[in-house]
Design an enzyme around this catalytic site. Sequence first.
Site, PDB file in Angstrom:
ATOM      1  N   HIS A 144       0.789  -1.089   0.074  1.00 54.91           N
ATOM      2  CA  HIS A 144       0.090  -0.014  -0.126  1.00 54.91           C
ATOM      3  C   HIS A 144       0.883   1.311   0.029  1.00 54.91           C
ATOM      4  CE1 HIS A 144      -3.487   2.683   1.182  1.00 54.91           C
ATOM      5  NE2 HIS A 144      -2.433   3.125   1.898  1.00 54.91           N
ATOM      6  N   GLU A 145       1.886   1.301   0.862  1.00 54.91           N
ATOM      7  CA  GLU A 145       2.667   2.597   0.902  1.00 54.91           C
ATOM      8  C   GLU A 145       3.561   2.636  -0.119  1.00 54.91           C
ATOM      9  OE1 GLU A 145       2.528   4.530   3.087  1.00 54.91           O
ATOM     10  OE2 GLU A 145       0.672   3.335   4.321  1.00 54.91           O
ATOM     11  N   HIS A 148       1.588   4.407  -2.831  1.00 55.51           N
ATOM     12  CA  HIS A 148       1.461   5.613  -2.905  1.00 55.51           C
ATOM     13  C   HIS A 148       2.780   6.382  -3.552  1.00 55.51           C
ATOM     14  CE1 HIS A 148      -1.990   6.457  -0.475  1.00 55.51           C
ATOM     15  NE2 HIS A 148      -1.267   5.723   0.623  1.00 55.51           N
ATOM     16  N   GLU A 202      -6.207   6.928  -1.281  1.00 55.83           N
ATOM     17  CA  GLU A 202      -6.327   5.599  -0.480  1.00 55.83           C
ATOM     18  C   GLU A 202      -6.654   4.470  -1.152  1.00 55.83           C
ATOM     19  OE1 GLU A 202      -4.398   5.031   2.368  1.00 55.83           O
ATOM     20  OE2 GLU A 202      -4.029   7.113   2.176  1.00 55.83           O
TER      21      GLU A 202
END
Length: 271
Positions: A144-145, A148, A202
């Site tokens: 997930h990070e 980003h 997100e």
Amino acid sequence: MKHGFATMVSVVAAAWLVSACQTVQTTGGGAVGVDRGQMMMVSAAEVEQASGKQYQQVIGEAREKGLLNRDPAQLARVRAISSRLIPQTVSFRRDAAQWHWEVNVIRSDELNAWCMAGGKMAVYSGLIDQLKLTDDELAAVMGHEIAHALREHSREQISKAMVTSVGASVAGALLGVGQLGTDLMGMVGKVTFELPNSRLHETEADRIGVELAARAGYDPRAAVSLWDKMGSRSNGGPPQWLSTHPGHDTRRRDLGEYAQRVMPLYEQARR
């Protein structure tokens, strides 16, 4: 007359902002189909350079306080997972393979992790210890990070902030008051540590994250159990750093749907 001049200045400033912005496609869509164009006002190189400086400052402070990579086994575990995730980033953007990736663990009770532009990443020990994360769940966090960073969400946030601040500065300069100037490194720090990501950001990171995990051989369905663990830490709601994420039920459904979508990639990676 004065009002007319002010209106003219506003029009000129708006026209300058439009010309300064450009629409970019930071990543390919992948199997999850994230293909939104993004308006950027600052270059990727500038944000990456500022992120590198900000990262070294944060890591240096953690080292001075004796909080950097305190647990060798935990560090080895995090880096082993990142070593499987990072090669999968080329499914979304080929240049990510040439990034100077750095992955460290910071001793902190915070439930946190982040990845700056150019692959500068940190995982906080509290996230691993307090939530008792499995490798699949930790891969979901890190994927997930990383997503980003791949989508350059920080660059997009900075660009939006600059549209407001620079617009005011341009108008002020044309009127003879103020001047144009931006502390990019400070803005990188702000969007990384202070400002929550938008719900759109997100959702994009969730979807790309489950695909990265699946391609790396980690069960993408772990993103759902990870979210449940996070929610349980604050009476059914997410920790403060996730406060603007999509609602619990909505996000849980979306994670489950996209995890199922990438299951064939997971099964292929496990062969």
